[in-house]
Design an enzyme around this catalytic site. Structure first.
Site, PDB file in Angstrom:
ATOM      1  N   ASP A   1      -7.229   4.544  -1.048  1.00 62.15           N
ATOM      2  CA  ASP A   1      -8.140   3.393  -0.941  1.00 62.15           C
ATOM      3  C   ASP A   1      -9.275   3.646   0.046  1.00 62.15           C
ATOM      4  O   ASP A   1      -9.186   4.538   0.882  1.00 62.15           O
ATOM      5  CB  ASP A   1      -7.362   2.170  -0.441  1.00 62.15           C
ATOM      6  CG  ASP A   1      -6.370   1.667  -1.468  1.00 62.15           C
ATOM      7  OD1 ASP A   1      -6.565   1.954  -2.660  1.00 62.15           O
ATOM      8  OD2 ASP A   1      -5.392   1.005  -1.069  1.00 62.15           O
TER       9      ASP A   1
ATOM     10  N   TYR B   1       3.570   9.691   3.046  1.00 61.57           N
ATOM     11  CA  TYR B   1       2.521   8.887   3.681  1.00 61.57           C
ATOM     12  C   TYR B   1       3.002   8.445   5.052  1.00 61.57           C
ATOM     13  O   TYR B   1       4.205   8.223   5.254  1.00 61.57           O
ATOM     14  CB  TYR B   1       2.251   7.616   2.867  1.00 61.57           C
ATOM     15  CG  TYR B   1       1.403   7.765   1.638  1.00 61.57           C
ATOM     16  CD1 TYR B   1       0.027   7.602   1.706  1.00 61.57           C
ATOM     17  CD2 TYR B   1       1.983   8.034   0.398  1.00 61.57           C
ATOM     18  CE1 TYR B   1      -0.759   7.706   0.566  1.00 61.57           C
ATOM     19  CE2 TYR B   1       1.196   8.142  -0.749  1.00 61.57           C
ATOM     20  CZ  TYR B   1      -0.173   7.973  -0.657  1.00 61.57           C
ATOM     21  OH  TYR B   1      -0.940   8.071  -1.781  1.00 61.57           O
TER      22      TYR B   1
END
Lengths: 246, 246
Positions: free
Chosen positions: A53, A111
């Site tokens: 994003d 992540y």
């Protein structure tokens, strides 16, 4: 055609995310493709392991592209790092088998999400962590993490509309490390849906601060209703650390 | 008058350094004084433990100021952090004895300098470390550090012109920590002359990379000639970590 694999680090602060939009200027993919076109004289499309994003960072994003050019991989590395903006760095360039596909062949992703957990803010980590001043209960957060581990339908923990594609994913581990006021949550799984980590993270924080019951996690798994899960935390605390392949 | 001590963290990237210049806009001191004036209605001058250069960062700069205002220290902390730019953070506000002076009473300072020691640059640490791609010999650097420790006249390792003030300083320790490609040099001493750490650091790097003989350190101590020492490394790798008081 040669198939080239790139390992990429980027500070997402100034970008609209990984994925090229109409205009190439403000995306990581666009920036890299522009330099590759200058280098090879070809119109090159790179395939990322997945999107990140706007504002999200990466230490080990992976992408591949096909080229007829004969540049040595070392020369490519030098050229890219010379002409890319300094907040995008190519860590590695490798020639790989022609069938290698950065998205389809990824078997696992790691992540990290960083929380600055202190009433007093930070001058240094503010672009790389989410400032969350409320007191957090580590045990409750640990318990919540355990509920996410394993194979589940994560539709309710994503910003996806109902879809025909499978929304079942497997999370291998979620670990929590604390260093002073900085808390790092590391998520390892076979894949993550759109906004899935940011929504799990928001849910875990609400549980840690006592605003939410742990039982709501299984309720969201069952009912798959996004609005029953926690807030989506901001993108700038999120890092794509690593993409693994067989 | 009350005497207030501030402990301050700042990202020096956007600033011309600690010390207020004619225009207050681009210095850390100027920014803090502006907010203090808004808070108290007084014209306040803050005394820092020492200057930091343009681009240099701090985790624990200390300053003090006198005020007739009756704000609680907790209120001051909130007010300052609310209205200061987000790259300047007040970590602590304490009321101290009236004689306390942030510069005169400092007994020891700790600074860190960060080197990114890799051919491939970094997307994240670039504003907070000096990219030095040459191979470094740790043993030689350790030896060099040992020669700096103790009481010496550091005039040749500073950007000062000849001065009547003493240029003798005592360095307690210099330690080296390595984490991946990032090397942190931590300097503890009773005080440091203008550019002293940046010139010692440049000298240590030239020794580590084999461009300079270790013996040149004692030569500079003896002859006190700046040009015989190493380069001044950039300000953006330098952090003022801590200032100690009796």
């Amino acid at each position: 055609m040669r198939n080239i694999k790139l390992t990429i680090e980027y500070d997402g602060k100034r970008y609209l995310g990984w994925q090229r939009l109409g205009d190439t200027e403000k995306t990581i993919q666009g920036k890299i493709e522009t330099i590759l076109a200058q280098m090879t004289g070809e119109k090159i499309e790179i395939i990322g392991s997945g999107r990140t994003d706007a504002g999200t960072h990466a230490r080990g994003q992976v992408a591949n592209f096909k080229t007829a050019s004969t540049f040595e991989t070392e020369k490519m590395l030098d050229f890219l790092n010379r002409y890319l903006p300094r907040d995008i760095v190519i860590k590695q360039v490798e020639e790989v088998a022609e069938r290698f596909h950065a998205r389809y062949h990824a078997t696992s992703k790691t992540y990290s999400y960083y929380i600055w957990n202190d009433v007093i803010p930070t001058a240094f980590h503010r672009a790389y962590s989410f400032h969350y001043p409320k007191r957090l209960d580590s045990e409750k957060m640990n318990e919540a993490c355990q509920l996410f581990i394993g194979k589940h339908d994560f539709l309710g923990f994503s910003s996806l509309k109902k879809t025909k594609k499978s929304t079942v994913r497997t999370i291998e581990t979620i670990s929590i490390q604390k260093e002073g006021s900085l808390i790092r949550f590391t998520y390892v799984g076979d894949g993550f849906l759109y906004n899935m980590i940011r929504i799990m993270m928001g849910t875990i924080l609400e549980i840690g601060s006592g605003e939410r019951e742990i039982a709501t996690i299984n309720q969201v798994f069952k009912e798959k209703i996004r609005t029953q899960a926690g807030e989506t935390v901001p993108a700038h605390g999120l890092f794509l650390d690593e993409v693994s392949y067989k």
